[in-house]
Design an enzyme around this catalytic site. Sequence first.
Site, PDB file in Angstrom:
ATOM      1  N   HIS A  31      49.814   5.289  45.585  1.00  0.00           N
ATOM      2  CA  HIS A  31      49.293   6.192  44.603  1.00  0.00           C
ATOM      3  C   HIS A  31      47.953   5.386  43.980  1.00  0.00           C
ATOM      4  O   HIS A  31      46.751   6.086  43.979  1.00  0.00           O
ATOM      5  CB  HIS A  31      50.120   6.539  43.409  1.00  0.00           C
ATOM      6  CG  HIS A  31      50.998   7.499  43.728  1.00  0.00           C
ATOM      7  ND1 HIS A  31      50.480   8.893  43.822  1.00  0.00           N
ATOM      8  CD2 HIS A  31      52.337   7.695  44.058  1.00  0.00           C
ATOM      9  CE1 HIS A  31      51.672   9.478  44.035  1.00  0.00           C
ATOM     10  NE2 HIS A  31      52.643   9.143  44.342  1.00  0.00           N
ATOM     11  N   ASP A  70      54.622   9.196  37.819  1.00  0.00           N
ATOM     12  CA  ASP A  70      56.029   8.670  38.257  1.00  0.00           C
ATOM     13  C   ASP A  70      56.720   7.949  37.001  1.00  0.00           C
ATOM     14  O   ASP A  70      57.969   8.004  36.731  1.00  0.00           O
ATOM     15  CB  ASP A  70      55.874   7.901  39.552  1.00  0.00           C
ATOM     16  CG  ASP A  70      55.983   8.761  40.770  1.00  0.00           C
ATOM     17  OD1 ASP A  70      56.442   9.949  40.667  1.00  0.00           O
ATOM     18  OD2 ASP A  70      55.477   7.918  41.913  1.00  0.00           O
ATOM     19  N   ASP A 145      50.942  12.419  46.424  1.00  0.00           N
ATOM     20  CA  ASP A 145      52.074  13.125  46.629  1.00  0.00           C
ATOM     21  C   ASP A 145      52.213  14.037  47.945  1.00  0.00           C
ATOM     22  O   ASP A 145      53.185  13.850  48.850  1.00  0.00           O
ATOM     23  CB  ASP A 145      53.020  13.557  45.545  1.00  0.00           C
ATOM     24  CG  ASP A 145      53.843  12.617  45.062  1.00  0.00           C
ATOM     25  OD1 ASP A 145      53.757  11.181  45.337  1.00  0.00           O
ATOM     26  OD2 ASP A 145      54.335  12.855  43.814  1.00  0.00           O
TER      27      ASP A 145
HETATM   28 ZN    ZN Z   1      55.475  11.637  42.702  1.00  0.00          ZN
END
Ligand code: ZN
Length: 315
Positions: A31, A70, A145
């Site tokens: 990410h 997250d 994602d």
């Molecule tokens: Zn995620």
Amino acid sequence: MLYLAMKFAAFIALASSFIVPSVYGWGANGHMTVGFVAMEFLAPNALSFVQKTLGATYNESLGPAATWADDVRSEAAFSWSAPFHFVDAEDNPPTSCSVSETRDCGNGKCILTAIANYTTRVVSKSLSAEQIQEALKFIDHFVGDIGQPLHVEALEVGGNDISAKCNGASTNLHATWDTGMINVLLKANYQNSVNVWADTLVTRIKTGEYKSLAADWISCSSTTEPLSKRSIEEDVAGFLDTRAAITPLECPLVWATESNAFDCSFVFSFTSGEDLCTSSYFTGAVPIIETQIAKQGFRLAAWLNVLFDGATNLP
Ligand SMILES: [Zn+2]
Ligand SMILES: *[C@@H]1O[C@H](CO)[C@@H](O)[C@H](O)[C@H]1NC(C)=O
Ligand SMILES: *[C@@H]1O[C@H](CO)[C@@H](O)[C@H](O)[C@H]1NC(C)=O
């Protein structure tokens, strides 16, 4: 007392990391890399919006801010956001792959509607600064994602229920894609640094092997499934004009379809007992992972550029 409370919280966090299946999307490293890649392609208004909105907490950067979604999803206060991290494609890999918003977006709550929702919210004139920052952090995260093939797959809970081995450790297929292979790759090739990895991907986009592909990445037409010929400009403009909060966007569906296609072409093509992080599976997965991370970073920048500068504005 505080120390004990913190110890307890740390224990709970540790304990839940063993109990709760990892359905978190690219791990923190993936990410952050998406965010750092995007930073290098922001147009002037998008860049100043990002800097002002994220502030010192996130070093004014989409890199550090990309993991927030997250970090909070396991908190009770944010449990509603958990379904937004994926779309459960009810297809049949490796035989046939597909994504359908009507079929797969459970009760209208999935990554496709989440990107639409937070796209509307990030440019809202009536929301609070905190809500705008939340919208930006969600977009930052979900555009990452949606590039992870197992976030666009219902089979075996997106691979969470498939046991796997990575570098000798027992894990599952989903976690191997989120973090296992990325961590091995970072150590092997990038001095274990997301910044070094992001810089390398940026160079590939600007002058290297991704240069000839980049225009296609933001055309919203996919080589695997040409669903749409819309540009991001047309997609976002049409969407914001109607102000229909959850009208399907076309580009995110194209991105999802493209990631999901890897579930048929590669993701399930391992042999039983194979160590996915040391075998030919790893060698085959690395180009997919690197392209998906670079692509989603580039797309994230394009998306924000269209919203704040009116055009993708990319090389
Ligand atoms: Zn995620
Ligand atoms: C914050 O961002 C600046 C400029 O992008 C960078 O040089 C610096 O290393 C970053 N600091 C941290 C702690 O990541
Ligand atoms: C849109 O975002 C808001 C704020 O995070 C959230 O409360 C709401 O549930 C979202 N709506 C949909 C349909 O995703």
